[in-house]
Design an enzyme around this catalytic site. Structure first.
Site, PDB file in Angstrom:
ATOM      1  CE1 TYR A  46     -14.652 -20.082  17.250  1.00 30.67           C
ATOM      2  CE2 TYR A  46     -15.444 -22.304  16.810  1.00 30.67           C
ATOM      3  CZ  TYR A  46     -14.490 -21.313  16.648  1.00 30.67           C
ATOM      4  OH  TYR A  46     -13.368 -21.561  15.889  1.00 30.67           O
TER       5      TYR A  46
ATOM      6  CG  HIS B 220     -18.522 -13.127  16.561  1.00 28.75           C
ATOM      7  ND1 HIS B 220     -19.037 -11.894  16.192  1.00 28.75           N
ATOM      8  CD2 HIS B 220     -17.765 -13.528  15.497  1.00 28.75           C
ATOM      9  CE1 HIS B 220     -18.616 -11.575  14.988  1.00 28.75           C
ATOM     10  NE2 HIS B 220     -17.846 -12.544  14.532  1.00 28.75           N
TER      11      HIS B 220
ATOM     12  CG  ASN C   2     -15.481 -14.766   8.313  1.00 27.26           C
ATOM     13  OD1 ASN C   2     -16.042 -14.201   9.243  1.00 27.26           O
ATOM     14  ND2 ASN C   2     -14.177 -14.750   8.160  1.00 27.26           N
TER      15      ASN C   2
ATOM     16  CG  ASP D  82     -21.478 -10.039  17.363  1.00 25.83           C
ATOM     17  OD1 ASP D  82     -21.939 -10.759  16.451  1.00 25.83           O
ATOM     18  OD2 ASP D  82     -20.302  -9.630  17.362  1.00 25.83           O
TER      19      ASP D  82
ATOM     20  CG  ASN E 194     -15.900 -10.482   8.533  1.00 28.17           C
ATOM     21  OD1 ASN E 194     -15.817  -9.528   7.761  1.00 28.17           O
ATOM     22  ND2 ASN E 194     -14.886 -10.869   9.281  1.00 28.17           N
TER      23      ASN E 194
END
Length: 199
Positions: free
Chosen positions: A16, A21, A79, A104, A125
């Site tokens: 990631y 994000h 989350n 973001d 989230n």
């Protein structure tokens, strides 16, 4: 000594690392670089943390005006960011009013930046999880614009894609500007930082 908690939002792990994000992680990494400090993972913290000081001369300096700053990158997924933030607030004795969350923002175009106190989570989230965990939305937000997805791509897919290679140079500038904005927010207050950096 009271502390500021600067939380970068993102997802952990190399898969990631370059995603839109993870803009929050990128900004907090830049602050750690400026401070000349590295992250560690205290037992039970659920986050990577780095402690430093901020003076009018910048991150990592010492002096009578130095403010304690704790940089935080949750080791949870986006989350569940709130669990890590609540733990860090408890450990360092930080109130929500001394928490700065860098994230973001789909509703701001790339190269746009906004600082604010409070507000809704706007479908993010990570923010929703933090608001729930802290019992309030009254923390500072540094909104890093990533823009809306092209065509019919779902926003949930778009945020999990890399910034394009062509934007790499501009991305570095935006990360740098966001780090400057956080230093201004902590050192000079929200209004002064907004006047300088909100776009």
């Amino acid at each position: 000594m009271a502390a500021w908690l600067v939380v970068g939002l993102g997802n952990p792990g190399p898969t990631y690392a370059s995603h839109r994000h993870n803009a929050g992680f990128m900004v907090v990494d830049e602050l750690a670089r400026r401070a000349g400090t590295g992250f560690s993972a205290p037992r039970g913290m659920r986050a990577d943390v780095a402690e430093t000081r901020l003076t009018p001369l910048g991150m990592g300096r010492v002096g009578a005006e130095a403010q304690r700053v704790v940089l935080v990158k949750p080791r949870t997924f986006m989350n569940d960011s709130g669990a890590a933030v609540r733990k860090a607030c408890g450990y360092y004795g930080v109130e929500p009013s001394e928490v700065v969350v860098v994230h973001d923002e789909l509703d701001l175009d790339f190269e746009r930046l906004r600082l604010k106190l409070g507000g809704g989570d706007n479908g993010h989230n990570g923010l929703k999880s933090i608001r729930s965990a802290l019992g309030t939305g009254d923390f500072y937000r540094v909104r890093f614009g990533i823009g809306r997805p092209p065509g019919r791509q779902a926003p949930s897919d778009f945020v999990l894609t890399n910034f394009p290679a062509a934007a790499r140079e501009q991305l570095a500038l935006e990360i740098d500007r966001s780090a400057d904005a956080i230093e201004a927010l902590i050192g000079q207050g929200l209004e002064a930082a907004q006047n300088r950096f909100n776009s």
